[in-house]
Design a protein around this motif. Structure first.
Motif, PDB file in Angstrom:
ATOM      1  N   PRO A 214     -20.595  -1.249  20.304  1.00 35.50           N
ATOM      2  CA  PRO A 214     -21.834  -1.248  21.041  1.00 35.50           C
ATOM      3  C   PRO A 214     -23.105  -2.148  20.273  1.00 35.50           C
ATOM      4  O   PRO A 214     -23.861  -2.537  21.152  1.00 35.50           O
ATOM      5  N   ASP A 215     -22.634  -2.751  19.502  1.00 33.61           N
ATOM      6  CA  ASP A 215     -23.527  -3.986  18.972  1.00 33.61           C
ATOM      7  C   ASP A 215     -23.078  -5.369  19.367  1.00 33.61           C
ATOM      8  O   ASP A 215     -23.855  -6.320  18.767  1.00 33.61           O
ATOM      9  N   GLN A 216     -22.137  -5.520  19.949  1.00 31.23           N
ATOM     10  CA  GLN A 216     -21.561  -6.887  20.671  1.00 31.23           C
ATOM     11  C   GLN A 216     -21.226  -6.766  21.906  1.00 31.23           C
ATOM     12  O   GLN A 216     -19.898  -6.999  22.497  1.00 31.23           O
ATOM     13  N   LEU A 217     -22.033  -6.419  22.688  1.00 29.95           N
ATOM     14  CA  LEU A 217     -21.792  -6.027  24.212  1.00 29.95           C
ATOM     15  C   LEU A 217     -21.319  -7.145  25.040  1.00 29.95           C
ATOM     16  O   LEU A 217     -20.560  -7.290  25.815  1.00 29.95           O
ATOM     17  N   PHE A 218     -21.944  -8.301  24.780  1.00 28.66           N
ATOM     18  CA  PHE A 218     -21.346  -9.712  25.600  1.00 28.66           C
ATOM     19  C   PHE A 218     -20.078  -9.940  25.344  1.00 28.66           C
ATOM     20  O   PHE A 218     -19.217 -10.283  26.362  1.00 28.66           O
ATOM     21  N   TYR A 219     -19.561  -9.966  24.052  1.00 31.24           N
ATOM     22  CA  TYR A 219     -18.249 -10.350  23.753  1.00 31.24           C
ATOM     23  C   TYR A 219     -17.120  -9.105  24.203  1.00 31.24           C
ATOM     24  O   TYR A 219     -16.166  -9.345  24.613  1.00 31.24           O
ATOM     25  N   ALA A 220     -17.854  -7.759  24.157  1.00 31.91           N
ATOM     26  CA  ALA A 220     -16.863  -6.744  24.495  1.00 31.91           C
ATOM     27  C   ALA A 220     -16.660  -6.610  25.859  1.00 31.91           C
ATOM     28  O   ALA A 220     -15.444  -6.696  26.419  1.00 31.91           O
ATOM     29  N   ALA A 221     -17.620  -7.116  26.860  1.00 34.33           N
ATOM     30  CA  ALA A 221     -17.622  -6.965  28.145  1.00 34.33           C
ATOM     31  C   ALA A 221     -16.312  -8.219  28.475  1.00 34.33           C
ATOM     32  O   ALA A 221     -15.780  -8.216  29.446  1.00 34.33           O
ATOM     33  N   THR A 222     -16.755  -9.196  27.884  1.00 28.19           N
ATOM     34  CA  THR A 222     -15.975 -10.434  28.090  1.00 28.19           C
ATOM     35  C   THR A 222     -14.558 -10.486  27.706  1.00 28.19           C
ATOM     36  O   THR A 222     -13.755 -10.785  28.668  1.00 28.19           O
ATOM     37  N   THR A 223     -14.402  -9.565  26.734  1.00 26.97           N
ATOM     38  CA  THR A 223     -12.999  -9.504  26.404  1.00 26.97           C
ATOM     39  C   THR A 223     -12.114  -8.539  27.344  1.00 26.97           C
ATOM     40  O   THR A 223     -10.849  -8.832  27.639  1.00 26.97           O
ATOM     41  N   ALA A 224     -13.050  -7.456  27.948  1.00 20.85           N
ATOM     42  CA  ALA A 224     -12.292  -6.762  29.086  1.00 20.85           C
ATOM     43  C   ALA A 224     -12.186  -7.390  30.166  1.00 20.85           C
ATOM     44  O   ALA A 224     -10.909  -7.165  30.679  1.00 20.85           O
ATOM     45  N   VAL A 225     -12.999  -8.334  30.800  1.00 19.86           N
ATOM     46  CA  VAL A 225     -12.680  -9.271  31.772  1.00 19.86           C
ATOM     47  C   VAL A 225     -11.377 -10.058  31.610  1.00 19.86           C
ATOM     48  O   VAL A 225     -10.413 -10.185  32.387  1.00 19.86           O
ATOM     49  N   LEU A 226     -11.282 -10.645  30.427  1.00 17.23           N
ATOM     50  CA  LEU A 226     -10.146 -11.557  30.160  1.00 17.23           C
ATOM     51  C   LEU A 226      -8.875 -10.673  30.229  1.00 17.23           C
ATOM     52  O   LEU A 226      -7.715 -11.095  30.807  1.00 17.23           O
ATOM     53  N   ALA A 227      -8.697  -9.288  29.774  1.00 23.40           N
ATOM     54  CA  ALA A 227      -7.817  -8.629  29.435  1.00 23.40           C
ATOM     55  C   ALA A 227      -7.210  -8.259  30.545  1.00 23.40           C
ATOM     56  O   ALA A 227      -5.957  -8.325  31.193  1.00 23.40           O
ATOM     57  N   MET A 228      -8.366  -7.867  31.681  1.00 24.19           N
ATOM     58  CA  MET A 228      -7.838  -7.508  33.012  1.00 24.19           C
ATOM     59  C   MET A 228      -7.329  -8.571  33.840  1.00 24.19           C
ATOM     60  O   MET A 228      -6.226  -8.484  34.570  1.00 24.19           O
ATOM     61  N   GLY A 229      -7.864  -9.741  33.654  1.00 25.99           N
ATOM     62  CA  GLY A 229      -7.340 -11.023  34.705  1.00 25.99           C
ATOM     63  C   GLY A 229      -5.991 -11.180  33.973  1.00 25.99           C
ATOM     64  O   GLY A 229      -5.130 -11.902  34.803  1.00 25.99           O
ATOM     65  N   ILE A 230      -5.728 -11.233  32.513  1.00 21.30           N
ATOM     66  CA  ILE A 230      -4.451 -11.637  31.892  1.00 21.30           C
ATOM     67  C   ILE A 230      -3.394 -10.695  32.459  1.00 21.30           C
ATOM     68  O   ILE A 230      -2.326 -11.041  33.044  1.00 21.30           O
ATOM     69  N   ALA A 231      -3.916  -9.678  32.331  1.00 16.43           N
ATOM     70  CA  ALA A 231      -2.764  -8.394  32.737  1.00 16.43           C
ATOM     71  C   ALA A 231      -2.444  -8.544  34.233  1.00 16.43           C
ATOM     72  O   ALA A 231      -1.206  -8.047  34.664  1.00 16.43           O
ATOM     73  N   GLY A 232      -3.311  -8.949  35.150  1.00 19.33           N
ATOM     74  CA  GLY A 232      -3.018  -8.991  36.501  1.00 19.33           C
ATOM     75  C   GLY A 232      -1.923 -10.233  36.791  1.00 19.33           C
ATOM     76  O   GLY A 232      -0.981 -10.149  37.591  1.00 19.33           O
ATOM     77  N   GLU A 233      -2.248 -11.176  36.014  1.00 11.17           N
ATOM     78  CA  GLU A 233      -1.449 -12.446  36.187  1.00 11.17           C
ATOM     79  C   GLU A 233       0.042 -12.083  35.636  1.00 11.17           C
ATOM     80  O   GLU A 233       1.107 -12.402  36.214  1.00 11.17           O
ATOM     81  N   LEU A 234       0.082 -11.453  34.681  1.00 16.22           N
ATOM     82  CA  LEU A 234       1.519 -10.878  33.984  1.00 16.22           C
ATOM     83  C   LEU A 234       2.148  -9.847  35.009  1.00 16.22           C
ATOM     84  O   LEU A 234       3.377  -9.928  35.226  1.00 16.22           O
ATOM     85  N   ALA A 235       1.376  -9.009  35.583  1.00 14.32           N
ATOM     86  CA  ALA A 235       1.957  -8.107  36.422  1.00 14.32           C
ATOM     87  C   ALA A 235       2.412  -8.742  37.747  1.00 14.32           C
ATOM     88  O   ALA A 235       3.498  -8.412  38.278  1.00 14.32           O
ATOM     89  N   PHE A 236       1.654  -9.804  38.228  1.00 14.83           N
ATOM     90  CA  PHE A 236       2.199 -10.509  39.425  1.00 14.83           C
ATOM     91  C   PHE A 236       3.384 -11.256  39.221  1.00 14.83           C
ATOM     92  O   PHE A 236       4.123 -11.418  40.086  1.00 14.83           O
ATOM     93  N   GLU A 237       3.521 -11.613  37.945  1.00 15.55           N
ATOM     94  CA  GLU A 237       4.952 -12.706  37.528  1.00 15.55           C
ATOM     95  C   GLU A 237       6.092 -11.743  37.860  1.00 15.55           C
ATOM     96  O   GLU A 237       7.311 -12.195  37.801  1.00 15.55           O
ATOM     97  N   GLN A 238       6.050 -10.391  37.767  1.00 16.79           N
ATOM     98  CA  GLN A 238       7.139  -9.276  37.704  1.00 16.79           C
ATOM     99  C   GLN A 238       7.451  -8.537  38.769  1.00 16.79           C
ATOM    100  O   GLN A 238       8.539  -7.708  39.068  1.00 16.79           O
ATOM    101  N   THR A 239       6.443  -8.599  39.801  1.00 19.37           N
ATOM    102  CA  THR A 239       6.395  -7.748  40.964  1.00 19.37           C
ATOM    103  C   THR A 239       6.561  -8.394  42.225  1.00 19.37           C
ATOM    104  O   THR A 239       6.219  -9.369  42.252  1.00 19.37           O
ATOM    105  N   THR A 240       7.059  -7.647  43.234  1.00 19.02           N
ATOM    106  CA  THR A 240       7.018  -8.201  44.662  1.00 19.02           C
ATOM    107  C   THR A 240       6.215  -7.569  45.814  1.00 19.02           C
ATOM    108  O   THR A 240       6.193  -7.912  46.804  1.00 19.02           O
TER     109      THR A 240
END
Length: 270
Positions: A214-240
């Protein structure tokens, strides 16, 4: 940012933050499962008789306008007031802002009556909240609102400054602003727009990180965005197809770790 990434996911999973959602019934199950996948604990309580009590025991509150109705508007405002009183971060997802008078009035009420920690939306929704002419395509961003990265940064800065919050604009390149700093995230893939709910799921992910930091909201939000984007890339690499992609996306969030974030994170800090 790299230092924060080093401990962020482990901290969320250790803290197991309770994330209260007043959200929409189209994506509620995926939001719950994604919260669980990152290590949070979801609860979805929108009855006006209990929202204040449930919010008060939570570490973060999600307000999502996806399937808006008159009953839940009051619940959102009461839950938000409780969150503000107790210092609990509110993550606001103004789904479809600009699409109807009722939706517009509700969005304005939330941002004017409550102190939101993070506002996450597509470019059309954020343009509307910033008081800039926008068009809508239901709950999706309109092609007419396509902005340059520089323009998106200015809009995010303007809204973040006006409401003293973090603004996240999601798109081909995600923009995160606190009015002073900007981070551009280049992770993700086009297929994430072909299944319903990736924006709502990201809002839940942001809430899980913000509830732990709660005291580091800027980096917390950014980390979530990174995690979601990376997960999307990894998911696409293995699905059809889109069905397996949706499941794989949640799988990848459940597997994401410090090494994956630091090695695959593609962002620019300004």
């Amino acid at each position: 940012m790299n230092t924060f990434l080093g401990t962020a996911v482990e901290t969320v999973r250790t803290n197991n933050p309770l994330v209260h959602h007043i959200t929409n019934y189209v994506t509620v199950n995926d939001c719950a499962n994604l919260t669980l996948a990152i290590g949070g604990s979801p609860i979805m309580a929108d009855e006006v008789l209990e929202v204040m009590e449930i919010t008060g025991m939570s570490q973060a509150l999600v307000l999502n306008m996806g399937t808006l109705n008159e009953r839940t508007v009051n619940s959102m405002l009461l839950a938000g007031q409780t969150a503000n009183e107790k210092g609990i971060p509110i993550i606001f997802d103004p789904v479809g802002a600009g699409a109807s008078d009722f939706r517009n009035e509700t969005a304005r009420s939330i941002i004017n009556m409550l102190n939101c920690a993070v506002i996450r939306g597509n470019i059309s929704e954020i343009r509307f909240l910033a008081g800039i002419t926008s068009s809508t395509k239901g709950v999706d961003a309109s092609a007419n609102d396509t902005s340059s990265i520089e323009e998106a940064q200015l809009i995010a800065d303007q809204l973040a400054t006006a409401h003293k919050c973090i603004v996240v604009i999601t798109g081909a390149v995600d923009v995160i602003s606190d009015g002073r700093r900007n981070i551009l995230v280049h992770n993700g893939c086009a297929e994430m727009s072909r299944i319903t709910g990736t924006g709502c799921m990201l809002t839940s992910l942001i809430a899980s990180f913000c509830g732990s930091f709660p005291d580091q909201l800027f980096y917390a939000a950014t980390t979530a965005v990174l995690a979601m984007g990376i997960a999307g890339e990894l998911a696409f690499e293995q699905t059809t197809g889109t069905g397996s992609f949706r499941v794989a996306l949640i799988d990848e969030i459940s597997r994401i770790d410090q090494q994956t974030l630091t090695q695959r994170g593609n962002y620019v800090e300004k």
